[in-house]
Design a protein around this motif. Structure first.
Motif, PDB file in Angstrom:
ATOM      1  N   LEU A 186      22.116 -27.446  15.361  1.00  0.00           N
ATOM      2  CA  LEU A 186      20.723 -27.077  15.103  1.00  0.00           C
ATOM      3  C   LEU A 186      19.895 -28.295  14.681  1.00  0.00           C
ATOM      4  N   THR A 187      20.493 -29.193  13.909  1.00  0.00           N
ATOM      5  CA  THR A 187      19.744 -30.391  13.485  1.00  0.00           C
ATOM      6  C   THR A 187      19.400 -31.266  14.683  1.00  0.00           C
ATOM      7  N   GLN A 188      20.253 -31.248  15.695  1.00  0.00           N
ATOM      8  CA  GLN A 188      19.966 -32.046  16.889  1.00  0.00           C
ATOM      9  C   GLN A 188      18.760 -31.483  17.635  1.00  0.00           C
ATOM     10  N   MET A 189      18.548 -30.189  17.528  1.00  0.00           N
ATOM     11  CA  MET A 189      17.392 -29.564  18.188  1.00  0.00           C
ATOM     12  C   MET A 189      16.120 -29.693  17.348  1.00  0.00           C
ATOM     13  N   THR A 190      16.274 -29.654  16.019  1.00  0.00           N
ATOM     14  CA  THR A 190      15.095 -29.632  15.148  1.00  0.00           C
ATOM     15  C   THR A 190      14.696 -31.011  14.633  1.00  0.00           C
ATOM     16  N   GLY A 191      15.610 -31.977  14.754  1.00  0.00           N
ATOM     17  CA  GLY A 191      15.323 -33.307  14.207  1.00  0.00           C
ATOM     18  C   GLY A 191      15.598 -33.404  12.714  1.00  0.00           C
ATOM     19  N   GLY A 192      16.117 -32.340  12.127  1.00  0.00           N
ATOM     20  CA  GLY A 192      16.447 -32.355  10.699  1.00  0.00           C
ATOM     21  C   GLY A 192      17.838 -32.901  10.465  1.00  0.00           C
ATOM     22  N   HIS A 193      18.295 -32.801   9.234  1.00  0.00           N
ATOM     23  CA  HIS A 193      19.670 -33.189   8.941  1.00  0.00           C
ATOM     24  C   HIS A 193      20.255 -32.279   7.867  1.00  0.00           C
ATOM     25  N   VAL A 194      21.582 -32.232   7.860  1.00  0.00           N
ATOM     26  CA  VAL A 194      22.288 -31.385   6.907  1.00  0.00           C
ATOM     27  C   VAL A 194      23.294 -32.230   6.140  1.00  0.00           C
ATOM     28  N   MET A 195      23.350 -32.012   4.842  1.00  0.00           N
ATOM     29  CA  MET A 195      24.342 -32.660   3.991  1.00  0.00           C
ATOM     30  C   MET A 195      25.335 -31.593   3.543  1.00  0.00           C
ATOM     31  N   GLU A 196      26.613 -31.954   3.492  1.00  0.00           N
ATOM     32  CA  GLU A 196      27.638 -30.995   3.076  1.00  0.00           C
ATOM     33  C   GLU A 196      27.745 -30.889   1.561  1.00  0.00           C
ATOM     34  N   GLN A 197      27.421 -31.955   0.866  1.00  0.00           N
ATOM     35  CA  GLN A 197      27.542 -31.978  -0.592  1.00  0.00           C
ATOM     36  C   GLN A 197      26.201 -32.339  -1.216  1.00  0.00           C
ATOM     37  N   ARG A 198      25.913 -31.749  -2.332  1.00  0.00           N
ATOM     38  CA  ARG A 198      24.705 -32.089  -3.082  1.00  0.00           C
ATOM     39  C   ARG A 198      24.876 -33.497  -3.653  1.00  0.00           C
ATOM     40  N   PRO A 199      23.891 -34.368  -3.460  1.00  0.00           N
ATOM     41  CA  PRO A 199      24.015 -35.717  -4.030  1.00  0.00           C
ATOM     42  C   PRO A 199      23.820 -35.691  -5.551  1.00  0.00           C
ATOM     43  N   ALA A 200      24.316 -36.708  -6.212  1.00  0.00           N
ATOM     44  CA  ALA A 200      24.041 -36.857  -7.644  1.00  0.00           C
ATOM     45  C   ALA A 200      22.526 -36.892  -7.800  1.00  0.00           C
ATOM     46  N   SER A 201      22.014 -36.156  -8.765  1.00  0.00           N
ATOM     47  CA  SER A 201      20.567 -36.018  -8.897  1.00  0.00           C
ATOM     48  C   SER A 201      20.174 -35.932 -10.362  1.00  0.00           C
ATOM     49  N   LEU A 202      19.083 -36.596 -10.712  1.00  0.00           N
ATOM     50  CA  LEU A 202      18.559 -36.536 -12.069  1.00  0.00           C
ATOM     51  C   LEU A 202      17.794 -35.231 -12.264  1.00  0.00           C
ATOM     52  N   ASP A 203      18.165 -34.465 -13.279  1.00  0.00           N
ATOM     53  CA  ASP A 203      17.400 -33.285 -13.671  1.00  0.00           C
ATOM     54  C   ASP A 203      16.396 -33.724 -14.732  1.00  0.00           C
ATOM     55  N   LEU A 204      15.127 -33.545 -14.452  1.00  0.00           N
ATOM     56  CA  LEU A 204      14.095 -33.950 -15.408  1.00  0.00           C
ATOM     57  C   LEU A 204      14.104 -33.029 -16.627  1.00  0.00           C
ATOM     58  N   PRO A 205      13.948 -33.589 -17.823  1.00  0.00           N
ATOM     59  CA  PRO A 205      13.869 -32.731 -19.008  1.00  0.00           C
ATOM     60  C   PRO A 205      12.538 -31.975 -19.007  1.00  0.00           C
ATOM     61  N   PRO A 206      12.475 -30.824 -19.700  1.00  0.00           N
ATOM     62  CA  PRO A 206      11.243 -30.027 -19.706  1.00  0.00           C
ATOM     63  C   PRO A 206      10.069 -30.738 -20.386  1.00  0.00           C
ATOM     64  N   ARG A 207      10.347 -31.633 -21.327  1.00  0.00           N
ATOM     65  CA  ARG A 207       9.282 -32.373 -22.008  1.00  0.00           C
ATOM     66  C   ARG A 207       9.572 -33.867 -21.954  1.00  0.00           C
ATOM     67  N   ASP A 208       8.513 -34.655 -21.944  1.00  0.00           N
ATOM     68  CA  ASP A 208       8.630 -36.120 -21.952  1.00  0.00           C
ATOM     69  C   ASP A 208       9.536 -36.638 -20.828  1.00  0.00           C
ATOM     70  N   ALA A 209       9.301 -36.159 -19.635  1.00  0.00           N
ATOM     71  CA  ALA A 209      10.128 -36.539 -18.492  1.00  0.00           C
ATOM     72  C   ALA A 209       9.833 -37.950 -17.993  1.00  0.00           C
ATOM     73  N   ALA A 210       8.605 -38.428 -18.178  1.00  0.00           N
ATOM     74  CA  ALA A 210       8.212 -39.726 -17.614  1.00  0.00           C
ATOM     75  C   ALA A 210       9.122 -40.879 -18.060  1.00  0.00           C
ATOM     76  N   PRO A 211       9.399 -41.052 -19.373  1.00  0.00           N
ATOM     77  CA  PRO A 211      10.262 -42.173 -19.753  1.00  0.00           C
ATOM     78  C   PRO A 211      11.691 -42.039 -19.218  1.00  0.00           C
ATOM     79  N   VAL A 212      12.197 -40.819 -19.151  1.00  0.00           N
ATOM     80  CA  VAL A 212      13.544 -40.588 -18.616  1.00  0.00           C
ATOM     81  C   VAL A 212      13.575 -40.962 -17.137  1.00  0.00           C
ATOM     82  N   LEU A 213      12.565 -40.514 -16.390  1.00  0.00           N
ATOM     83  CA  LEU A 213      12.480 -40.817 -14.969  1.00  0.00           C
ATOM     84  C   LEU A 213      12.335 -42.319 -14.741  1.00  0.00           C
TER      85      LEU A 213
END
Length: 140
Positions: free
Chosen positions: A103-130
């Motif tokens: 399907l990705t070959q038809m749509t031009g999209g891509h699929v990943m099998e695993q979620r990459p490591a990702s930063l979860d932003l805190p609910p408050r004061d996210a800017a310095p953490v980011l």
């Protein structure tokens, strides 16, 4: 929180976003630091919130964006057909994975099998953490 994996081996940092406020913060910070990054939906958001929600959220986002569909190949397929450029689908069936790749070959999209490591932003004061997180990656 950042996944326990060493994020320095990833070429592009990933940040979890679930609302326009967080997305705007990530876009502004990435632009100001001149760092490439990818925005990722919360785990399973493709099943709970759906592809239309994600497409509306990231419509004006210049950054790569991944919709996490958990183990639901059907939601991932629907999202790709609707125009979502990148999905995460942890499917156990080889046939389902092959169908998504086809399907990705038809749509031009891509699929990943695993979620990459990702930063979860805190609910408050996210800017310095980011900012601290993005500064650990080289500017592009």
């Amino acid at each position: 929180m950042i996944d326990k994996h060493d994020h320095s081996m990833h070429a592009v940092p990933c940040i979890t976003v679930a609302c326009m406020h967080d997305l705007k913060l990530v876009m502004a910070m990435a632009a100001s630091l001149r760092v490439n990054c990818t925005v990722v939906s919360p785990p399973g958001a493709g099943c709970v919130m759906g592809a239309p929600w994600w497409m509306a959220l990231v419509a004006d986002c210049p950054l790569p964006a991944l919709l996490d569909c958990g183990q639901a190949a059907g939601y991932a397929a629907c999202a790709l057909r609707m125009g979502v450029s990148g999905v995460i689908a942890h499917v156990s069936s080889v046939a389902q994975h092959r169908a998504l790749v086809s399907l990705t070959q038809m749509t031009g999209g891509h699929v990943m099998e695993q979620r990459p490591a990702s930063l979860d932003l805190p609910p408050r004061d996210a800017a310095p953490v980011l900012e601290r997180y993005l500064r650990t990656f080289p500017a592009g």
